[in-house]
Design an enzyme around this catalytic site. Structure first.
Site, PDB file in Angstrom:
ATOM      1  NE  ARG A 114      91.333 -28.769  62.152  1.00 14.22           N
ATOM      2  CZ  ARG A 114      91.233 -29.450  63.914  1.00 14.22           C
ATOM      3  NH1 ARG A 114      92.436 -29.770  64.027  1.00 14.22           N
ATOM      4  NH2 ARG A 114      90.768 -28.613  63.966  1.00 14.22           N
ATOM      5  CD  GLU A 163      74.794 -56.621  79.449  1.00 16.53           C
ATOM      6  OE1 GLU A 163      75.782 -55.841  79.476  1.00 16.53           O
ATOM      7  OE2 GLU A 163      74.409 -57.184  79.744  1.00 16.53           O
ATOM      8  CD  GLN A 174     101.090 -42.171  52.347  1.00 12.29           C
ATOM      9  OE1 GLN A 174     101.937 -43.023  53.516  1.00 12.29           O
ATOM     10  NE2 GLN A 174     100.837 -42.559  50.997  1.00 12.29           N
TER      11      GLN A 174
END
Length: 381
Positions: free
Chosen positions: A270, A244, A281
């Protein structure tokens, strides 16, 4: 050292991503809000073959090696925005199927493993108790021999698929005086008298897979439902945890890649101050960090998967992978929300859901604090 995938592996990866994007994304926002497990999606995964990727052909699987399977699970995680579903698939593959393959009798494998591959059976893994948690072997559930059966009494909590499982692999004390070496594992079918599955418990993330508790009261289990030999429970549990921790987070690599791609698109599209926000930055450095985390996570997970497939020791690598990848997904999910701004905080966009789901990875399968204990201990501290 060759870091390239073969053409066949690339095709399997891309096919898994396409399948997930086309067939496993329905109503995710609504299902997450309601905490609904969609059995139809589970059936589709079984039909596509997901539940048989790592299972030998003799039991109905595809018999892929573990490195290839991990790469396919990454593809699945990229295409499927339902992190609860991909977690549940991994839990079934690495926590249940590998245990049945390696410790089950031929009769048990024939009866349960093939049905699991076909999607006709969902199994739970019953180890955690309210008084044990990270100290897993301090469990209180008992199994007392009575003729050709064992009588099980106790309660398991935070059980993945507990409320709806057809059976559970239950760990119980058969010899309390022997400590961890007195623990045994049993296959307990859900319709066994004395077995009670409790309703789904609400939780922060991974809401599309049910978690809950299981109680056992005078639950009589036949001797042929003992998994492995009596007293082998600790070894079986440690074995399952190795698988797992090594591989269950493979879909999160795909999810992290998906987040990165979405954030790149937003950063380019955008604009603020007349320029794409990616030119600032504060945004570009977050995206750079997301890429670094993803690449480091891939290297860790695929090295660990390779070692696991070679039957070579990987306790250190599994702990490193579990810790770094789980925390990397949390950090990248936080960055994704920041890059999306207010849209990232809205539940209908799905961005914030990744953070809620990611936090679970720092807890299940051994908390990241416990993994750090393992790492430090293996270095002699």
């Amino acid at each position: 050292m060759d870091f390239t995938w073969s053409e066949a592996q690339e095709r399997l990866h891309e096919s898994a991503a396409s399948f997930a994007a086309e067939d496993l994304t329905s109503r995710i926002v609504e299902r997450d809000a309601a905490g609904d497990f969609d059995s139809e999606l589970w059936r589709r995964c079984a039909e596509y073959g997901v539940l048989g990727w790592a299972v030998p052909e003799e039991y109905g699987g595809s018999g892929h090696d573990f490195l290839t399977t991990a790469y396919m699970m990454e593809g699945l995680g990229y295409g499927c925005a339902d992190n609860g579903l991909t977690f549940a698939l991994g839990a079934q593959m690495w926590g249940i199927q590998t245990v049945l393959q390696h410790f089950g009798s031929e009769e048990q494998r024939a009866r349960y493993l093939r049905t699991s591959v076909e999607g006709g059976l969902i199994a739970a893994f019953g180890m955690t108790e309210s008084g044990s948690g990270s100290d897993a072997f301090s469990l209180e559930t008992s199994a007392v021999r009575d003729g050709d059966s064992y009588i099980l009494d106790g309660e398991k909590v935070l059980v993945t698929f507990g409320p709806i499982a057809d059976l559970a692999i239950v760990f119980a004390k058969t010899d309390p005086e022997a400590g961890r070496w007195g623990i045994s594992a049993f296959i307990v079918e859900a319709d066994t008298p004395g077995y009670t599955a409790h309703p789904t418990e609400p939780k922060m993330g991974l809401r599309t897979v049910p978690f809950g508790s299981i109680t056992l009261e005078g639950c009589r289990v036949p001797m042929d439902h003992l998994l492995g030999r009596e007293g082998a429970g600790a070894s079986i549990f440690s074995f399952s945890q190795g698988w797992e921790r090594s591989l269950v987070l493979a879909p999160q690599l795909g999810a992290m890649q998906r987040l990165l791609d979405e954030c790149l698109e937003v950063a380019r599209r955008r604009k603020r101050g007349g320029v794409p926000i990616g030119k600032h930055q504060a945004v570009s450095h977050r995206i750079a960090d997301m890429r670094m985390r993803l690449e480091a996570s891939r290297l860790l997970l695929y090295k660990t998967a390779w070692l696991q497939g070679q039957n070579r020791p990987n306790l250190m690598e599994a702990a490193l992978t579990k810790t770094f990848l789980a925390e990397a997904f949390v950090a990248s999910s936080m960055d994704a929300i920041a890059i999306h701004g207010g849209d990232g905080y809205r539940t209908d966009t799905g961005v914030e859901r990744n953070l809620r789901d990611a936090i679970g990875g720092t807890i299940y399968g051994g908390t990241t604090d416990i993994q750090r204990n393992i790492i430090a201990g293996l270095m002699g501290l």
